[in-house]
Design an enzyme around this catalytic site. Structure first.
Site, mmCIF file in Angstrom:
data_model
loop_
_atom_site.group_PDB
_atom_site.id
_atom_site.type_symbol
_atom_site.label_atom_id
_atom_site.label_comp_id
_atom_site.label_asym_id
_atom_site.label_seq_id
_atom_site.Cartn_x
_atom_site.Cartn_y
_atom_site.Cartn_z
ATOM 1 N N GLY A 412 -10.956 -50.018 97.215
ATOM 2 C CA GLY A 412 -10.739 -51.326 97.812
ATOM 3 C C GLY A 412 -11.902 -51.719 98.701
ATOM 4 C CB ALA A 413 -13.110 -51.931 101.558
ATOM 5 C CG MET A 414 -17.427 -46.547 101.637
ATOM 6 S SD MET A 414 -16.290 -45.213 102.104
ATOM 7 C CE MET A 414 -17.281 -44.370 103.346
ATOM 8 C CG ASN A 416 -20.773 -47.368 103.173
ATOM 9 O OD1 ASN A 416 -20.547 -46.210 102.855
ATOM 10 N ND2 ASN A 416 -20.573 -48.376 102.343
ATOM 11 C CD GLU A 449 -12.542 -50.175 104.726
ATOM 12 O OE1 GLU A 449 -13.309 -49.297 105.163
ATOM 13 O OE2 GLU A 449 -11.560 -49.905 104.020
ATOM 14 C CG HIS A 452 -12.574 -46.597 108.740
ATOM 15 N ND1 HIS A 452 -12.089 -45.372 109.100
ATOM 16 C CD2 HIS A 452 -11.895 -46.975 107.622
ATOM 17 C CE1 HIS A 452 -11.158 -44.998 108.229
ATOM 18 N NE2 HIS A 452 -11.008 -45.957 107.333
#
Length: 854
Positions: A412-414, A416, A449, A452
């Site tokens: 779905g998403a990351m 970084n 995200e 995070h």
């Protein structure tokens, strides 16, 4: 990282540790069903929906007897003993006794021989001489030499300090070349450096020794089984000194969505884009590195590209220089200390829109023909960034934050650091075609995200066994931030539904603790599941309500300040929480029972006068009812919350810590009813005694608003789950459902629908079609009043209630009639029942969405 599966409907949960296969069986191949399923169906049969209902209890018993008969037949066909006519077993023959005795003597002799030779080590050379130890067995490298390391985890003798990485992806040949200059610090004297490398063709390796500026070629060994290489130093590497390791290599762009992979997409013509996805273990496939979360270092990335493309990385570009007529190189500033899995690179034809807030440049990148869909994501990201900076008490530490919509992206998403990558549908919002549900999903993913950037990036778990510290926290903050900033999109029902779904999986024997020892890549991949995300978030919600929101917030801020740019384990979080309570609460002692044990507790409640009697045991599906109380059942420290007829409250005033198998609460006055797990904020299920259930059901029938919608949904959830184990009769469960004629909130209706749907699926799979049809009819007859004017449904294309449709049944009748008209031939009973339930599910979703849109 958000897995794509978390936004898809999940199939029926099956406990692989308990359940047989679910394929259709012939009549003579009937499989055994857990007793909980038989009890549930038996309960359905006992619940008289109308007067001429058949007795399905015999069917349930027949299935159980069929299994027993098959099992008995197998035992009788293979038995070694003879059964006498009286039903007792006769004694074994003399021959059998002698053979068994001889085998037993031989086995004992061999065991004693081994035990009495402690000085003998069995190796290729045989027994070693006295005081000589056997040589540790090391694996062999690809060239046949001994590889100097045998563990999956890297040694701690050498740690990384700084990486200088150069990459050149070729979007024509679909390959990339690279080099890395790695400064390492030696903590213990060693002759080799062990690090990770996966499918990289290393062409050159040099090491700059102590006191020299001249790099020297070094030999290296490869052990692909563990994705490791060993740099063999020409002389001992001394503790307390830095060394510089240089390597050059090349490899193919990945055909998967893992590592440095290529992406084909169409605008007017086919184009290519390259992007990275490193979590959890793919950085090693792009540059040799210490690819474990605890090995943090700084990074400087340089990317060579064609002039028509752009390159992005974690940090801003500081300069671009020509390399050849057709190649330029972008150099990015040095990053902060971070883990390898957070390094990111994107190269391709992208366009952006930007906005600055608090000195931070926030940008949304997309392929040029979709850039007009990026405005909503930009405004959302800015609001969330400002909120998180205030709530965490720590400014976002990077000068820029890029959010990139990738045309072909599996997750779905990351998250970084500074360069968050998204699937296009999780970031881009088209005002013409996107639904309100799409907007809600995009907002939730961005919230996840961005959190995070603190939980996971600024402070990272030491190893993947504590993945929940990253994902559980991000999931919790996703719902918390949505509630604070976007109340028009968020309802508490969303988090409540997540907790209910998580408990379904966590109640199975195949579940796992949220903190679990893992080693291999397969084990690490399995940690990215509902338990790590959903249970982790649920436990944090429970702790927040127990400590109070202010103490919880202070604990989070203390944790982030104390461990910035470092790696942590669960105990570090609990220590920070304990510190802000000034030692009044031992948070570690409280929470260890939740993080190190799988499953969750069942709390039994019975009231006598002013006293409430409490017991706890593990709640687990697919266990025989008579074995529910297991002697070795774990004990949790349960922060109970409760409210009574004398006044309702949250954790702050009516709370009790159940730390033993049983306990007693003494109330100041006698009460007519008590409800535990206020707002369903606790991660446990409650079973009341008969009188307790009876008075709560009557309370809802008389005045549903005496309890919140979350509490009403909680009672429905608990009762159906208990009925599935035979701990509550299904008669009483349907008795509770009767209050729904007065219900006007989505959470209780949705939970009731989900639970009835599970029952329907159960009886339908067993071929009890008449009973399945009656279940549907019972649900059709429930009237849910329309409380608002019809509006656009959250799901695009949904059929809304029409004028004159004032009840759920009205909408159902219309949809059922339409379904039957579309059929080209008469529908079987099974197909008709399935169609009717599908329409009921859809109609209820319509009404729920209508309520949500108020």
């Amino acid at each position: 990282m958000i897995e794509n599966s978390m936004f898809e409907e999940e199939p029926d949960v099956v406990d692989l540790a308990k359940e047989p296969c679910l394929h259709p069986l012939e009549p003579d191949e009937v499989e055994y069903e857990p007793r909980s399923s038989r009890l549930l169906v038996r309960g359905l049969a006992e619940h008289e929906i109308d007067e001429d209902e058949e007795d399905y209890e015999s069917s349930a018993k027949l299935l159980g007897m069929s299994f027993m008969n098959r099992s008995t037949g197998l035992r009788n066909s293979t038995t070694g003993y003879r059964q006498s006519s009286g039903g007792s077993c006769s004694a074994p023959s003399v021959r059998t006794t002698v053979i068994c005795a001889v085998i037993l003597v031989i086995a004992v002799s061999v065991i004693m021989a081994i035990y009495l030779l402690p000085k003998c080590t069995f190796t290729k050379e045989g027994c070693q001489k006295k005081k000589q130890t056997a040589e540790l067995v090391y694996p062999l490298a690809t060239n046949g030499q001994r590889f100097p390391w045998a563990n999956i985890r890297l040694p701690s003798a050498v740690i990384p300090v700084h990486y200088a990485i150069e990459l050149q992806p070729n979007l024509t040949s679909l390959m990339f070349s690279g080099s890395v200059q790695l400064i390492v610090n030696v903590l213990e004297v060693t002759w080799h450096i062990i690090l990770h490398s996966s499918k990289l063709n290393i062409t050159k390796a040099t090491l700059t020794p102590l006191g020299s500026t001249q790099p020297k070629p070094v030999e290296f060994l490869e052990y692909p089984m563990n994705d490791q290489i060993a740099i063999l130093a020409p002389e001992a590497l001394l503790a307390g000194h830095n060394y510089t390791l240089n390597m050059e290599y090349y490899s193919n762009l990945s055909d998967t969505y893992y590592g440095f992979y290529k992406i084909a997409y169409n605008s007017s013509t086919e184009r290519w884009l390259a992007a990275t996805q490193f979590e959890p273990l793919a950085a090693r496939s792009v540059f040799p590195c210490f690819d474990e979360p605890a090995f943090k270092a700084t990074f400087q990335v340089k990317v060579k590209r064609e002039p028509q493309h752009i390159a992005l990385s974690n940090m801003p570009t500081i300069k671009t220089t020509p390399v050849t007529d057709r190649i330029v190189q972008d150099e990015f500033s040095v990053s902060l200390k971070m883990s390898t899995y957070l390094v990111a690179v994107v190269v391709g034809d992208l366009a952006k829109i930007s906005k600055e807030t608090s000195g931070i440049l926030v940008s949304i990148y997309a392929v040029p023909h979709k850039l007009d869909q990026a405005e909503y994501a930009l405004d959302t990201a800015v609001k969330l960034l400002e909120f998180y900076q205030e709530y965490f008490g720590i400014k976002y530490p990077l000068p820029k934050l890029d959010l990139v919509a990738i045309p072909d992206f599996q997750a779905g998403a990351m998250e970084n650091w500074g360069l968050i990558t998204f699937r296009e549908t999780m970031l881009l919002h088209d005002n013409k075609t996107s639904s309100a549900m799409d907007k809600k999903k995009i907002t939730a993913v961005i919230a996840h995200e961005l959190s995070h950037q603190w939980f996971g990036n600024l402070v990272t778990m030491e190893w993947w066994n504590d993945l929940w510290l990253n994902e559980g926290f991000a999931t919790f903050m996703e719902y918390f931030a949505m509630n604070e900033i976007f109340p028009d999109l968020f309802t508490n029902d969303d988090f409540l539904n997540l907790r209910f779904k998580t408990m379904v999986k966590d109640s199975l024997n195949a579940s796992h603790p949220i903190s679990l020892a893992v080693q291999s890549q397969e084990e690490i991949d399995e940690m990215f599941d509902t338990v790590s995300y959903g249970k982790g978030a649920s436990l944090l919600l429970m702790l927040k309500n127990y400590l109070s929101k202010d103490i919880f917030k202070a604990g989070i801020q203390s944790y982030l300040r104390d461990h910035s740019y470092n790696s942590t384990c669960s105990d570090d979080l609990w220590d920070s929480m304990t510190k802000v309570t000034h030692g009044e609460v031992d948070v570690k002692k409280l929470m260890e029972t939740w993080t190190h044990q799988k499953g969750f507790p069942l709390v039994r409640v019975s009231t006598k006068g002013k006293q409430i009697f409490l017991t706890q045991e593990r709640f687990m599906h697919n266990v025989e009812t008579e074995n529910q109380i297991i002697h070795s059942s774990p004990v949790w420290n349960i922060p109970l919350s409760y409210m009574t007829s004398n006044g309702s409250s949250f954790f702050s005033s009516l709370a009790h810590l159940l730390a033993n198998k049983s306990d007693i609460i003494t109330l100041p006055d006698k009460v007519s009813w008590v409800k535990f797990n206020v707002e369903s904020n606790g991660y446990y299920i409650v079973q009341y005694d008969d009188d307790g259930w009876k008075v709560l059901i009557q309370l809802l029938k008389e005045d549903p608003t005496a309890l919140t919608s979350s509490d009403r949904a909680n009672l429905i959830h608990n009762m159906f789950n208990l009925a599935g184990l035979g701990l509550v009769s299904l008669n009483r469960t349907f008795d509770l459902m009767e209050y729904l004629v007065k219900e006007n909130s989505t959470a209780p209706i949705t939970e009731a629908l989900n639970q009835v749907n599970r029952i329907y699926n159960l009886v339908e799979k067993r071929g009890l079609q008449t009973l399945a049809t009656k279940i549907v009819k019972t649900m059709e007859d429930m009237k849910v009043p329309l409380i608002d004017t019809p509006v656009v449904a959250l799901h695009s294309g949904a059929v809304m209630p029409k004028d004159g449709e004032n009840t759920l049944k009205d909408t159902m009748d219309r949809r059922n009639e339409a379904t039957l008209k579309k059929a080209h031939e008469p529908m079987s009973l099974a197909i008709r029942s399935a169609a009717v339930l599908s329409n009921f599910t859809r109609a209820t979703a319509i009404w729920a969405n209508n309520l949500l849109q108020r």
